[in-house]
Design an enzyme around this catalytic site. Structure first.
Site, short mmCIF file in Angstrom:
data_model
loop_
_atom_site.label_atom_id
_atom_site.label_comp_id
_atom_site.label_asym_id
_atom_site.label_seq_id
_atom_site.Cartn_x
_atom_site.Cartn_y
_atom_site.Cartn_z
N LYS A 204 -10.84 -10.64 16.08
CA LYS A 204 -9.78 -10.08 15.23
C LYS A 204 -9.72 -10.85 13.89
O LYS A 204 -9.57 -10.27 12.81
CB LYS A 204 -8.43 -10.19 15.97
CG LYS A 204 -7.22 -9.98 15.12
CD LYS A 204 -6.97 -8.52 14.83
CE LYS A 204 -5.90 -8.38 13.77
NZ LYS A 204 -5.32 -7.09 13.68
N CYS A 258 -1.65 -9.31 7.36
CA CYS A 258 -2.88 -9.70 8.07
C CYS A 258 -3.90 -10.37 7.17
O CYS A 258 -4.26 -11.53 7.36
CB CYS A 258 -3.54 -8.47 8.67
SG CYS A 258 -2.46 -7.58 9.76
N1 SAJ Z 1 -7.13 -4.03 -0.95
C1 SAJ Z 1 -7.78 -4.20 -2.15
N2 SAJ Z 1 -9.01 -3.65 -2.33
C2 SAJ Z 1 -9.61 -2.90 -1.35
C3 SAJ Z 1 -8.96 -2.73 -0.12
C4 SAJ Z 1 -7.72 -3.30 0.04
O1 SAJ Z 1 -7.28 -4.88 -3.06
O2 SAJ Z 1 -10.72 -2.41 -1.61
C5 SAJ Z 1 -5.81 -4.66 -0.73
C6 SAJ Z 1 -4.70 -3.70 -0.34
O3 SAJ Z 1 -4.11 -3.10 -1.45
C7 SAJ Z 1 -3.75 -4.63 0.38
C8 SAJ Z 1 -4.70 -5.61 1.07
O4 SAJ Z 1 -5.92 -5.51 0.39
O5 SAJ Z 1 -2.93 -5.35 -0.50
C9 SAJ Z 1 -4.90 -5.35 2.53
O6 SAJ Z 1 -4.96 -3.94 2.79
P1 SAJ Z 1 -5.96 -3.33 3.85
O7 SAJ Z 1 -5.84 -1.87 3.78
O8 SAJ Z 1 -7.31 -3.91 3.68
O9 SAJ Z 1 -5.48 -3.93 5.22
P2 SAJ Z 1 -4.14 -3.96 6.10
O10 SAJ Z 1 -3.56 -5.32 5.97
O11 SAJ Z 1 -3.25 -2.82 5.83
O12 SAJ Z 1 -4.79 -3.79 7.55
C10 SAJ Z 1 -5.84 -4.66 7.97
C11 SAJ Z 1 -6.99 -3.82 8.57
N3 SAJ Z 1 -8.14 -4.68 8.83
C12 SAJ Z 1 -9.35 -4.36 8.36
O13 SAJ Z 1 -9.56 -3.39 7.68
C13 SAJ Z 1 -10.46 -5.28 8.74
C14 SAJ Z 1 -6.47 -3.18 9.85
O14 SAJ Z 1 -7.54 -2.50 10.50
C15 SAJ Z 1 -5.90 -4.24 10.78
O15 SAJ Z 1 -5.35 -3.64 11.94
C16 SAJ Z 1 -4.78 -4.95 10.09
O16 SAJ Z 1 -5.31 -5.57 8.90
C17 SAJ Z 1 -4.19 -5.99 11.02
O17 SAJ Z 1 -3.19 -5.66 11.67
O18 SAJ Z 1 -4.82 -7.07 11.19
#
Ligand code: SAJ
Length: 416
Positions: A204, A258
């Protein structure tokens, strides 16, 4: 069908409880917050998640989901409490996990399966949760079983992803793994990958560290592009045509409960982990970069007003945990002393800072900063905005606005 006690009815616990209830189990949802329990008893929910309210109401109406303010005996206990990090040391703060585990010691009985879903440093299920449970006098592995089954759902898509994402099932013993696999099989309609509890915890963490490192690379590309006078998004779009290149999107920084936290759990006790720590530093530095960009745009405007669009940490959710907006506010206050900052977010109803309507935020603003990639912002009327603002400067940290239209409306536009 089992009697399941879900401890902690937050962003993960509540959908998990609702999914188990929908698949026929009797689920007791236990939370220490009276507000949460009262809200559920009124057939309402305290978080915004598409499809969740309907599922919770179905469970309540069928008598299969029962909110409770105390731990009750069950066959299965699932712990879904927050596992934040200590702001200063960056180490996992396991206080809630330990408290939740202690709260079920009095009701633990022979034959129970106890699952920890909270994201934790590798080893927590076996070295922290299990010894606390043994304070009951029962013996792990023989009297009761323990497992770690992390969730991987994305806020905004939880109900679908809970059923359709693969699931990692890590038992402390092979028997525990099998029991947990059967349990999650009641709603997981995808591959279940079995392993031991400590590997499941580690997996994870590396998943989220992987995403953090990838986002950090995109942000690094944005920083390099800025120095070199290149449009980072165009460069990334072109690079991504390569069949083995898939660069993420730069932004104002990384938020959520996360991604900015889990990488720290991974490296908290290790010598290795330089890349993971550097990625954290790059992503944490983005709000400062956005503030610098905004400051350079408004150069010369006295007592400027910044209109920040978005408090949620990402688009189309109401979740504000670890949102980059908070860090951007701090950075702006530091870099532009005496400035006024007004925040608007159509998805967020409750926040620790005052929120304004779109028009109130834009009225008299000297610089509009789009922070969150809400769909609603992409449709913002540039011409209408132009009639409200005082100075026409715009920073789009997500690259979702039609820059041409905003330029046509008289704005000077900068992008991350
Ligand atoms: N973000 C960027 N650029 C990107 C993608 C995301 O700046 O290209 C930013 C988003 O705006 C946000 C942050 O990153 O601020 C995180 O967003 P996210 O969509 O990557 O992730 P979370 O926190 O909503 O969910 C993540 C996911 N993990 C992965 O994709 C590996 C999700 O599958 C997990 O279940 C979750 O963390 C968790 O609970 O750990």
């Amino acid at each position: 069908m089992s009697r399941i006690l879900v401890v902690g009815l937050g962003y993960i616990g509540l959908p998990t409880a609702a999914m188990f209830a929908a698949s026929g189990h009797t689920v007791y949802g236990f939370d220490v917050s009276q507000r949460v329990i009262e809200t559920l008893k009124r057939r309402e929910i305290h978080i915004e998640e598409p499809g969740l309210l309907g599922l919770v109401r179905e469970g309540l109406d069928a008598g299969r989901f029962i909110p409770t303010d105390k731990a009750v005996e069950a066959d299965v206990i699932i712990i879904c409490v927050p596992s934040p990090h200590d702001e200063k040391t960056k180490r996992a703060d396991l206080e809630y996990v330990e408290k939740a585990t202690r709260s079920v010691v009095p009701i633990l009985r022979r034959g129970n399966l106890v699952v920890l879903e909270s994201t934790v440093p590798a080893g927590t299920t076996d070295k922290v949760m299990l010894p606390i449970l043994e304070e009951s006098g029962l013996k792990a592995g023989t009297d009761f079983l323990t497992a770690h089954c992390p969730e991987t759902v994305l806020p905004g898509h939880m109900i679908h992803e809970m059923a359709h994402n693969h699931r990692i099932i890590g038992g402390s013993t092979p028997e525990a793994t099998e029991a947990a696999r059967k349990l999650y099989g009641s709603f997981v309609n995808a591959t279940m990958i079995t392993t031991d509890a400590t590997t499941a915890e580690f997996v994870k963490l590396i998943e989220n560290a992987y995403r953090d490192v990838n986002i950090a690379f995109a942000n690094e590309v944005a920083l390099l592009s800025h120095e070199l006078g290149i449009d980072s998004r165009e460069a990334i779009r072109i690079a991504n045509h390569h069949p083995r290149v898939k660069i993420h999107q730069p932004g104002p920084g990384v938020g959520g409960h996360c991604i900015p936290v889990d990488p720290w759990f991974l490296v908290q006790d290790t010598k290795a982990g330089k890349l993971v720590r550097t990625a954290r530093a790059v992503n944490d530095g983005m709000p400062e970069h956005v503030a610098t960009l905004a400051k350079s745009l408004i150069n010369g405007v006295t007592k400027p007003k910044f209109a920040l669009l978005g408090l949620a940490y990402k688009g189309n959710v109401d979740d504000i945990r670890e949102s980059p907006t908070f860090h951007l506010i701090d950075a702006l206050k530091r870099q532009v002393p005496g400035c006024e900052i007004v925040v608007h977010d159509p998805h967020v109803a409750k926040a620790p800072i005052p929120l304004a309507s779109a028009d109130d935020a834009l009225t008299g603003a000297d610089c509009v900063i789009l922070v969150t990639d809400h769909r609603a912002f992409a449709d913002l009327e540039s011409k209408h905005a132009a009639t409200l603002v005082r100075s026409k400067f715009l920073v789009d940290t997500r690259g979702i606005l039609n820059a041409g239209k905003w330029r046509d409306a008289g704005f000077r536009v900068a992008m991350v």
